[in-house]
Design a protein around this motif. Structure first.
Motif, PDB file in Angstrom:
ATOM      1  N   ASP A  59       0.872  -1.173   0.000  1.00  0.00           N
ATOM      2  CA  ASP A  59       0.000   0.000   0.000  1.00  0.00           C
ATOM      3  C   ASP A  59       0.909   1.222   0.000  1.00  0.00           C
ATOM      4  O   ASP A  59       1.681   1.429   0.951  1.00  0.00           O
ATOM      5  N   VAL A  60       0.856   2.027  -1.051  1.00  0.00           N
ATOM      6  CA  VAL A  60       1.798   3.146  -1.182  1.00  0.00           C
ATOM      7  C   VAL A  60       1.619   4.198  -0.093  1.00  0.00           C
ATOM      8  O   VAL A  60       2.490   5.050   0.089  1.00  0.00           O
ATOM      9  N   THR A  61       0.504   4.155   0.630  1.00  0.00           N
ATOM     10  CA  THR A  61       0.305   5.111   1.724  1.00  0.00           C
ATOM     11  C   THR A  61       0.817   4.563   3.056  1.00  0.00           C
ATOM     12  O   THR A  61       0.718   5.241   4.081  1.00  0.00           O
ATOM     13  N   GLY A  88      -2.068   5.075  -8.514  1.00  0.00           N
ATOM     14  CA  GLY A  88      -2.552   6.441  -8.690  1.00  0.00           C
ATOM     15  C   GLY A  88      -4.064   6.481  -8.587  1.00  0.00           C
ATOM     16  O   GLY A  88      -4.732   5.445  -8.686  1.00  0.00           O
ATOM     17  N   ALA A  89      -4.611   7.670  -8.379  1.00  0.00           N
ATOM     18  CA  ALA A  89      -6.059   7.813  -8.259  1.00  0.00           C
ATOM     19  C   ALA A  89      -6.477   9.183  -8.759  1.00  0.00           C
ATOM     20  O   ALA A  89      -5.849  10.196  -8.423  1.00  0.00           O
ATOM     21  N   ASP A 108      -0.795  11.787  -1.198  1.00  0.00           N
ATOM     22  CA  ASP A 108      -0.143  10.547  -0.767  1.00  0.00           C
ATOM     23  C   ASP A 108      -0.162   9.489  -1.864  1.00  0.00           C
ATOM     24  O   ASP A 108       0.860   8.862  -2.155  1.00  0.00           O
ATOM     25  N   VAL A 109      -1.316   9.270  -2.457  1.00  0.00           N
ATOM     26  CA  VAL A 109      -1.452   8.210  -3.459  1.00  0.00           C
ATOM     27  C   VAL A 109      -0.676   8.534  -4.727  1.00  0.00           C
ATOM     28  O   VAL A 109       0.013   7.674  -5.284  1.00  0.00           O
ATOM     29  N   ASN A 110      -0.774   9.776  -5.174  1.00  0.00           N
ATOM     30  CA  ASN A 110      -0.210  10.123  -6.477  1.00  0.00           C
ATOM     31  C   ASN A 110       1.228  10.625  -6.444  1.00  0.00           C
ATOM     32  O   ASN A 110       1.924  10.542  -7.457  1.00  0.00           O
ATOM     33  N   ALA A 154      -0.082  16.974  -7.929  1.00  0.00           N
ATOM     34  CA  ALA A 154       0.667  15.791  -7.512  1.00  0.00           C
ATOM     35  C   ALA A 154       1.462  15.207  -8.676  1.00  0.00           C
ATOM     36  O   ALA A 154       2.619  14.790  -8.515  1.00  0.00           O
ATOM     37  N   LYS A 155       0.852  15.183  -9.864  1.00  0.00           N
ATOM     38  CA  LYS A 155       1.534  14.624 -11.030  1.00  0.00           C
ATOM     39  C   LYS A 155       2.650  15.549 -11.520  1.00  0.00           C
ATOM     40  O   LYS A 155       3.700  15.078 -11.976  1.00  0.00           O
TER      41      LYS A 155
END
Length: 286
Positions: A59-61, A88-89, A108-110, A154-155
């Motif tokens: 889990d990347v977070t 990513g989300a 956090d996710v991206n 984020a990107k």
């Protein structure tokens, strides 16, 4: 000894397709996902095609799961050849109406997930003097778009992070960095990015509402119609990732479709693959 690759986010879409085609190409694939209960489709493909794929929880977070996954690979193989940052989300909401929790989640996710996954593998790649880190970004990492300021922010951060690493870690330690920039993808990611806003009632209010309705209407229409100019399949994007991985001199950045090329042209036409800028920056500082 076959090369290994850690692919982040393989339960559906691009990550799932990438895990399959990399294994078919002869890589040892470590396919990670946040929730292993969602691995049914991948398990089916592994059994059907006798693929060399090992599933890992990541889990990347959650930093501990990143560390544990990388340590598992090192214990088994003694090295790590490639990382594909694919988690990513999507998120469409005005900054005025986004909560502090939502802002943290999108970032956090991206972005932070990419940073920490990359941080976990670089020491091993540096020691072995080889490696390739491929990160799935977006045209949203080059061009800001309505209601996507948090996602695009984020990107954009991902793009700068990878570009900066390429200027000194790349040539010094023989580690390659590539950013893959899709446009629309007709996978669960797109359904979530467009549909979640509506289902959860996250429509803008006040003066933003007419703009949000227009934005969502156009996005939903293109998604429902499967606009071939905008939307690619997960497999099409995964094939670009594989091509980058197999390239002797991979690009720093690459778009995955003609539509994406046209959409980002004003940002990329002077240096389409990003190598000129990285070379110039490296000469300037080092």
């Amino acid at each position: 000894m076959k090369k290994n690759v850690l692919i982040i986010g393989t339960s559906t879409g691009v990550g799932l397709e990438a895990a399959i085609i990399f294994a078919e190409k002869g890589y040892k694939v470590y396919a990670s996902m946040r929730n292993l209960s969602k691995a049914a489709m991948l398990k089916e493909k592994i059994a059907e095609k006798q693929l060399d794929i090992e599933l890992l929880e990541l889990d990347v977070t959650k930093r501990d799961t990143i560390t544990a996954a990388v340590e598992t690979i090192i214990q088994k193989d003694g090295r790590i050849d490639m990382l594909i940052n694919n988690a990513g989300a999507g998120f469409a909401k005005t900054i005025e109406e986004a909560s502090e929790e939502e802002i943290k989640w999108v970032t956090d996710v991206n972005y932070h997930g990419v940073v920490y996954c990359t941080k976990a593998v670089i020491p091993y790649m540096r020691k072995q003097r080889s490696g390739h880190i491929i990160t799935v970004s977006s045209v949203g990492g080059l061009v800001g778009q309505p209601f996507n300021e948090l996602y695009c922010g984020a990107k954009f951060a991902v793009e700068g992070f990878m570009e900066a690493l390429a200027t000194y870690v790349g040539a010094s330690f023989n580690i390659k960095f590539s950013v893959v920039e899709p446009g629309g993808i007709s996978t669960e990611f797109m359904k979530s990015a467009v549909g979640k806003t509506v289902v959860d009632g996250q429509l803008a209010t006040g003066e933003y509402l007419p703009l949000m309705q227009k934005y969502l209407g156009g996005s939903q229409k293109r998604a429902n119609e499967g606009d071939s100019q905008v939307f690619q399949t997960g497999l099409e994007v995964a094939q670009v990732i594989l091509d980058v991985a197999e390239s002797e001199n991979p690009p720093i950045r690459i778009r995955t479709s003609q539509w994406a090329e046209e959409f980002t042209r004003l940002k990329t036409e002077a240096d389409p693959d990003g190598t000129k800028l990285v070379e110039e920056v490296t000469k300037h500082f080092l």
